[in-house]
Design a protein around this motif. Structure first.
Motif, PDB file in Angstrom:
ATOM      1  N   LEU A  29      -3.911   9.788  17.156  1.00 49.51           N
ATOM      2  CA  LEU A  29      -4.186   9.445  18.553  1.00 49.51           C
ATOM      3  C   LEU A  29      -2.887   9.332  19.348  1.00 49.51           C
ATOM      4  O   LEU A  29      -2.792   9.832  20.480  1.00 49.51           O
ATOM      5  N   LEU A  30      -1.875   8.696  18.788  1.00 48.05           N
ATOM      6  CA  LEU A  30      -0.585   8.588  19.473  1.00 48.05           C
ATOM      7  C   LEU A  30       0.071   9.950  19.666  1.00 48.05           C
ATOM      8  O   LEU A  30       0.605  10.258  20.744  1.00 48.05           O
ATOM      9  N   ALA A  31       0.031  10.787  18.629  1.00 53.11           N
ATOM     10  CA  ALA A  31       0.614  12.129  18.751  1.00 53.11           C
ATOM     11  C   ALA A  31      -0.129  12.942  19.805  1.00 53.11           C
ATOM     12  O   ALA A  31       0.493  13.658  20.605  1.00 53.11           O
ATOM     13  N   GLY A  32      -1.445  12.819  19.841  1.00 50.97           N
ATOM     14  CA  GLY A  32      -2.227  13.539  20.855  1.00 50.97           C
ATOM     15  C   GLY A  32      -1.924  13.063  22.258  1.00 50.97           C
ATOM     16  O   GLY A  32      -1.876  13.863  23.197  1.00 50.97           O
ATOM     17  N   SER A  33      -1.677  11.767  22.420  1.00 49.54           N
ATOM     18  CA  SER A  33      -1.368  11.273  23.764  1.00 49.54           C
ATOM     19  C   SER A  33       0.006  11.767  24.224  1.00 49.54           C
ATOM     20  O   SER A  33       0.192  12.104  25.395  1.00 49.54           O
ATOM     21  N   PHE A  34       0.990  11.841  23.300  1.00 45.04           N
ATOM     22  CA  PHE A  34       2.287  12.421  23.674  1.00 45.04           C
ATOM     23  C   PHE A  34       2.146  13.893  24.030  1.00 45.04           C
ATOM     24  O   PHE A  34       2.751  14.371  24.990  1.00 45.04           O
TER      25      PHE A  34
END
Length: 121
Positions: A29-34
C-alpha cells in the motif's frame, strides 16, 4: 491449565503467516501510494520560470492605506412594524470615516479582554 487452554496459548504458524501477509499488504500500500503520487506529480504543469514570475507594477510597490472605517447603519424598524428577519438584512459593509482621529484604548489597558495587560487600576 487444561489441554485446550495450552493449545490456544501455543504459538500458531497460521498467526505468524497472517501477520506476515498484513505486513506485506502495508508495504504494498505504501509503495502504491508513492507510485501514484509520482504519476500525479508528472501530470502537473511545470513550475513557472523566473521570467514568468510576477513583477512589480511600473509605479512601484503598493503602499498601505491607513484610514478609519465605520460600519453601515443597521436598518431601523418603524413603530408598529414587524422586526426584520436575518435574511432581510444585507451583508454589513464598512465605509470610509470622515474622522481622522484614531480610536485609542484607555491608559493601562491592552484593548482586549484578557490581553495580558495590567488593566485600568
Amino acid at each position: 491449565m487444561t489441554t485446550a487452554n495450552q493449545q490456544l496459548a501455543a504459538a500458531s504458524g497460521l498467526l505468524s503467516l497472517a501477520l506476515f501477509v498484513v505486513g506485506i499488504a502495508v508495504v504494498a500500500l505504501l509503495a502504491g501510494s508513492f507510485w501514484l503520487g509520482a504519476r500525479i506529480k508528472t501530470s502537473e504543469p511545470p513550475r513557472p520560470r523566473p521570467e514568468e514570475q510576477p513583477h512589480l507594477p511600473p509605479e512601484g510597490a503598493v503602499h498601505e492605506i491607513r484610514e478609519n472605517r465605520e460600519p453601515d447603519e443597521v436598518p431601523r424598524t418603524p413603530k408598529g412594524g414587524r422586526p426584520l428577519t436575518p435574511y432581510e438584512l444585507h451583508n454589513m459593509q464598512t465605509k470610509s470615516s470622515p474622522s481622522k482621529e484614531r480610536p485609542r484604548w484607555s491608559k493601562g489597558s491592552s484593548g482586549s479582554f484578557g490581553g495580558g495587560g495590567l488593566g485600568a487600576h
